[in-house]
Scaffold this motif. Structure first.
Motif, PDB file in Angstrom:
ATOM      1  N   GLU A 135      26.010  47.315  30.789  1.00 25.95           N
ATOM      2  CA  GLU A 135      24.966  46.289  30.923  1.00 25.95           C
ATOM      3  C   GLU A 135      25.507  44.990  31.519  1.00 25.95           C
ATOM      4  OE1 GLU A 135      23.378  44.876  27.191  1.00 25.95           O
ATOM      5  OE2 GLU A 135      22.418  43.185  28.208  1.00 25.95           O
ATOM      6  N   GLN A 136      26.718  44.665  31.188  1.00 25.85           N
ATOM      7  CA  GLN A 136      27.347  43.406  31.627  1.00 25.85           C
ATOM      8  C   GLN A 136      26.580  42.200  31.083  1.00 25.85           C
ATOM      9  OE1 GLN A 136      27.228  44.592  35.949  1.00 25.85           O
ATOM     10  NE2 GLN A 136      29.435  44.237  35.885  1.00 25.85           N
ATOM     11  N   GLY A 137      25.891  42.397  30.017  1.00 29.41           N
ATOM     12  CA  GLY A 137      25.141  41.304  29.382  1.00 29.41           C
ATOM     13  C   GLY A 137      25.011  41.612  27.889  1.00 29.41           C
ATOM     14  N   MET A 174      23.700  32.922  44.378  1.00 30.93           N
ATOM     15  CA  MET A 174      22.471  32.405  43.749  1.00 30.93           C
ATOM     16  C   MET A 174      21.567  33.583  43.386  1.00 30.93           C
ATOM     17  SD  MET A 174      21.287  29.196  43.272  1.00 30.93           S
ATOM     18  CE  MET A 174      21.363  27.913  44.498  1.00 30.93           C
ATOM     19  N   ARG A 175      21.077  33.611  42.125  1.00 30.71           N
ATOM     20  CA  ARG A 175      20.272  34.769  41.702  1.00 30.71           C
ATOM     21  C   ARG A 175      19.087  34.348  40.855  1.00 30.71           C
ATOM     22  NH1 ARG A 175      24.660  39.472  40.440  1.00 30.71           N
ATOM     23  NH2 ARG A 175      26.369  38.504  41.589  1.00 30.71           N
ATOM     24  N   SER A 176      18.067  35.193  40.934  1.00 26.17           N
ATOM     25  CA  SER A 176      16.913  35.058  40.040  1.00 26.17           C
ATOM     26  C   SER A 176      16.205  36.407  40.015  1.00 26.17           C
ATOM     27  CB  SER A 176      15.940  33.987  40.556  1.00 26.17           C
ATOM     28  OG  SER A 176      14.700  34.110  39.899  1.00 26.17           O
ATOM     29  N   ASP A 178      32.386  50.195  48.168  1.00 23.44           N
ATOM     30  CA  ASP A 178      32.403  48.733  48.250  1.00 23.44           C
ATOM     31  C   ASP A 178      31.103  48.156  47.728  1.00 23.44           C
ATOM     32  OD1 ASP A 178      31.659  46.189  50.370  1.00 23.44           O
ATOM     33  OD2 ASP A 178      33.506  46.116  49.218  1.00 23.44           O
ATOM     34  N   GLU A 179      30.988  48.071  46.418  1.00 23.42           N
ATOM     35  CA  GLU A 179      29.779  47.445  45.837  1.00 23.42           C
ATOM     36  C   GLU A 179      30.034  45.956  45.619  1.00 23.42           C
ATOM     37  OE1 GLU A 179      29.456  46.184  42.549  1.00 23.42           O
ATOM     38  OE2 GLU A 179      27.322  45.784  42.788  1.00 23.42           O
ATOM     39  N   GLU A 180      31.246  45.620  45.203  1.00 27.21           N
ATOM     40  CA  GLU A 180      31.503  44.213  44.820  1.00 27.21           C
ATOM     41  C   GLU A 180      31.544  43.273  46.027  1.00 27.21           C
ATOM     42  OE1 GLU A 180      31.358  43.369  41.888  1.00 27.21           O
ATOM     43  OE2 GLU A 180      32.081  44.935  40.562  1.00 27.21           O
ATOM     44  N   GLY A 181      31.967  43.788  47.167  1.00 24.24           N
ATOM     45  CA  GLY A 181      32.025  42.911  48.344  1.00 24.24           C
ATOM     46  C   GLY A 181      33.088  41.839  48.209  1.00 24.24           C
ATOM     47  N   GLY A 225      20.688  41.472  35.545  1.00 26.20           N
ATOM     48  CA  GLY A 225      21.068  40.237  36.246  1.00 26.20           C
ATOM     49  C   GLY A 225      22.184  40.527  37.249  1.00 26.20           C
ATOM     50  N   ALA A 226      22.933  41.605  36.991  1.00 26.14           N
ATOM     51  CA  ALA A 226      24.022  41.986  37.897  1.00 26.14           C
ATOM     52  C   ALA A 226      23.468  42.840  39.027  1.00 26.14           C
ATOM     53  CB  ALA A 226      25.084  42.775  37.135  1.00 26.14           C
ATOM     54  N   GLY A 227      24.111  42.763  40.186  1.00 26.73           N
ATOM     55  CA  GLY A 227      23.710  43.586  41.321  1.00 26.73           C
ATOM     56  C   GLY A 227      24.318  44.981  41.212  1.00 26.73           C
ATOM     57  N   HIS A 228      23.698  45.935  41.878  1.00 23.24           N
ATOM     58  CA  HIS A 228      24.188  47.323  41.853  1.00 23.24           C
ATOM     59  C   HIS A 228      23.865  48.014  43.178  1.00 23.24           C
ATOM     60  CE1 HIS A 228      24.976  46.992  37.544  1.00 23.24           C
ATOM     61  NE2 HIS A 228      23.809  46.393  37.435  1.00 23.24           N
ATOM     62  N   THR A 261      21.561  35.989  46.620  1.00 17.98           N
ATOM     63  CA  THR A 261      21.918  35.466  47.939  1.00 17.98           C
ATOM     64  C   THR A 261      23.343  34.956  47.868  1.00 17.98           C
ATOM     65  OG1 THR A 261      19.639  34.744  48.295  1.00 17.98           O
ATOM     66  CG2 THR A 261      21.329  33.792  49.740  1.00 17.98           C
ATOM     67  N   ARG A 262      24.160  35.366  48.843  1.00 22.71           N
ATOM     68  CA  ARG A 262      25.540  34.876  48.877  1.00 22.71           C
ATOM     69  C   ARG A 262      25.683  34.012  50.135  1.00 22.71           C
ATOM     70  NH1 ARG A 262      29.833  39.717  47.262  1.00 22.71           N
ATOM     71  NH2 ARG A 262      28.834  40.389  45.333  1.00 22.71           N
ATOM     72  N   LEU A 263      26.180  32.792  49.958  1.00 25.20           N
ATOM     73  CA  LEU A 263      26.386  31.886  51.101  1.00 25.20           C
ATOM     74  C   LEU A 263      27.853  31.529  51.236  1.00 25.20           C
ATOM     75  CD1 LEU A 263      23.753  30.582  49.223  1.00 25.20           C
ATOM     76  CD2 LEU A 263      23.342  29.630  51.476  1.00 25.20           C
ATOM     77  N   SER A 290      31.966  41.022  31.074  1.00 25.18           N
ATOM     78  CA  SER A 290      32.247  41.852  32.253  1.00 25.18           C
ATOM     79  C   SER A 290      32.904  40.990  33.321  1.00 25.18           C
ATOM     80  CB  SER A 290      30.944  42.453  32.794  1.00 25.18           C
ATOM     81  OG  SER A 290      31.214  43.317  33.893  1.00 25.18           O
ATOM     82  N   HIS A 291      33.418  41.683  34.362  1.00 22.97           N
ATOM     83  CA  HIS A 291      34.211  40.969  35.392  1.00 22.97           C
ATOM     84  C   HIS A 291      35.343  40.200  34.727  1.00 22.97           C
ATOM     85  CE1 HIS A 291      31.086  41.071  38.924  1.00 22.97           C
ATOM     86  NE2 HIS A 291      31.383  42.245  38.427  1.00 22.97           N
ATOM     87  N   HIS A 292      35.913  40.841  33.693  1.00 28.72           N
ATOM     88  CA  HIS A 292      36.997  40.248  32.879  1.00 28.72           C
ATOM     89  C   HIS A 292      37.756  41.389  32.193  1.00 28.72           C
ATOM     90  CE1 HIS A 292      38.952  38.154  29.544  1.00 28.72           C
ATOM     91  NE2 HIS A 292      38.739  37.031  30.199  1.00 28.72           N
ATOM     92  N   TRP A 347      35.511  49.152  33.182  1.00 26.90           N
ATOM     93  CA  TRP A 347      34.335  50.018  32.989  1.00 26.90           C
ATOM     94  C   TRP A 347      33.265  49.811  34.066  1.00 26.90           C
ATOM     95  CZ3 TRP A 347      34.487  53.372  28.732  1.00 26.90           C
ATOM     96  CH2 TRP A 347      35.521  53.115  27.807  1.00 26.90           C
ATOM     97  N   ASP A 348      33.283  48.639  34.706  1.00 32.20           N
ATOM     98  CA  ASP A 348      32.266  48.237  35.685  1.00 32.20           C
ATOM     99  C   ASP A 348      32.394  49.096  36.940  1.00 32.20           C
ATOM    100  OD1 ASP A 348      31.815  45.160  37.665  1.00 32.20           O
ATOM    101  OD2 ASP A 348      30.742  47.067  37.652  1.00 32.20           O
ATOM    102  N   GLY A 349      31.522  50.076  37.042  1.00 34.54           N
ATOM    103  CA  GLY A 349      31.550  51.023  38.173  1.00 34.54           C
ATOM    104  C   GLY A 349      32.048  52.379  37.738  1.00 34.54           C
TER     105      GLY A 349
END
Ligand code: HGY
Ligand code: MN
Ligand code: MN
Length: 419
Positions: free
Chosen positions: A198-200, A292-294, A130-133, A360-363, A220-222, A386-388, A96-98
């Motif tokens: 919502e994924q939450g 890392m997210r906030s 390409d949203e998920e990257g 909390g999820a990116g879009h 931020t993705r490192l 979600s992501h499952h 469903w995600d997307g």
């Protein structure tokens, strides 16, 4: 929205059927994985283009592989209300995600078309590629190209098989030099509205099927590599080792502790690569990702700095050489208050209690916000999973989301100086 389509299906059934149809396009027979510029991307794009045309839209693929349908307004060439979401997935994804956002938007346009209704603006539906990257470490590549903020340096990024984004675009039949032609002008659009699960757990806890999003948390993705020294598992004394994987293990526990002790901070290590990767060889090099997210950019940036400091101290103590790259930086993106107000009004008109919540999820809206104002409608998903593969939306909630989205579209008022 007509509660039953020509085939006698309810709106929810029709949406769920297309969700399943799209989910059957996967690189794996045992789960859903559909990556950017893959054969599955091409097949899914073809299906979406077909559905867009059946709904009365003209439809095309842009220079980075997004699919875009357009339903003209009462007059031709008017600015458009942009709807949509992404059709790439994570690995072993939920279905469903997307896709829910794209399929629901297409269903809304199909309903306008069924009623021969033309609005005082055009409606465009986009499927971002390409949203998920997942394939290339950077993310939002499709929406950045649309917004004209695509960073050409991403073309050198390589996937886990060593294929560069440039090579992958060429192999897909797209010309990397043309990516700039995917960029649209702010004057092309009135706003961007994305419907997404919502994924939450909030909507489920509130007992409501839909909600209005206030902001999308930044991320931020490192990519971190610790360089040590490979060696024989049976002969190098423990005290003399420069074991890269043991160093990463200590980093992962340190990052988890940092985030657990800091409310509102989310830290995830999702991928790890060990080299040379043999059970009887001490790992000489190890690369891992950090997400890392906030909700606050300052909080996140401070936390990223602290995490980098921990990694450097651990590496120093273990005589490992750290290499730390920031692969993606997305700022916290507010949803426009005037769009939130129109979404809340639609939710109320459809008889639901309007619940506002952050994401909390990116879009893709994080990138589209550089082009036009953004709004998001959340749809409840079971357990917030979600992501499952267990990700799930009920037929009733899918229909509720569609009725709210259609209401927003039909009642949409472009931004005025007052709003
Ligand atoms: O990572 C995210 O939050 C989104 O699902 N891409
Ligand atoms: Mn996702
Ligand atoms: Mn998503």
């Amino acid at each position: 929205m007509a509660t039953t389509s020509m085939t006698g299906q309810t709106t929810g059934e029709a949406i769920a059927q297309r969700i399943d149809q799209l989910a059957s396009i996967s690189e794996s027979a045992t789960g859903l994985t559909r990556l950017f510029l893959s054969a599955e991307h091409r097949n899914a794009a073809e299906l979406l283009l077909t559905w867009m045309r059946e709904a009365g839209m003209s439809a095309r693929t842009d220079a980075i592989g997004n699919v875009i349908g357009r339903y003209e307004g009462a007059k031709p060439d008017q600015p458009a209300l942009l709807l949509g979401s992404h059709f790439d997935t994570v690995r072993n994804a939920g279905k469903w995600d997307g896709p829910l956002g794209i399929i629901t938007a297409i269903a809304c346009v199909a309903e306008l078309n069924r009623q021969h209704k033309r609005l005082p603006f055009a409606v465009e539906v986009i499927g971002f590629a390409d949203e998920e990257g997942v394939r290339f470490a950077s993310t939002l590549l499709g929406s950045r190209a649309l917004a004209g903020t695509f960073d050409e340096s991403a073309l050198a990024g390589r996937d886990s098989d060593g294929v560069s984004l440039r090579e992958a675009l060429t192999g897909f039949g797209l010309d990397p030099q043309n990516i700039g032609t995917a960029a649209r002008a702010p004057s092309d659009y009135l706003a961007y509205l994305e419907l997404h699960i919502e994924q939450g757990p909030v909507l489920e806890a509130e007992g409501v099927p839909v909600g209005v999003v206030t902001a999308i948390s930044g991320a931020t993705r490192l990519a971190v590599t610790l360089e040590g020294m490979a060696g024989h598992a049976g002969t190098v004394p423990m005290a003399m080792r420069r074991d890269a994987l043991s160093g990463v293990a200590e980093c992962i526990v340190a990052i988890e502790k940092q985030c657990r002790d800091d409310p509102g901070l989310f830290g995830t290590v999702g991928t790890i690569r060990v080299e040379p990767g043999a059970s009887n060889v001490i790992p000489g090099r190890c690369t891992f990702s950090i997400d890392m997210r906030s909700a606050s950019d300052e909080h996140r940036q401070f936390a990223v700095k602290a995490a980098i400091g921990s990694i450097e101290r651990i590496a120093g103590r273990r005589r490992l050489v750290p290499r730390i790259e920031i692969k993606h930086e997305g700022r916290t993106t507010p949803c426009a208050p005037w769009l939130q107000a129109q979404i809340s009004a639609a939710i109320a008109r459809r008889g639901y209690r309007a619940t506002a919540l952050p994401s909390g999820a990116g879009h893709d809206g994080m990138a589209v916000a550089d082009l036009t104002d953004i709004g998001m409608i959340f749809v409840r998903c079971r357990g917030g999973v979600s992501h499952h593969p267990d990700e799930h939306v009920t037929l009733e909630d899918a229909a509720a989301g569609a009725s709210v989205l259609l209401d927003v579209i039909e009642q949409f008022q472009p931004k005025t100086a007052a709003s």
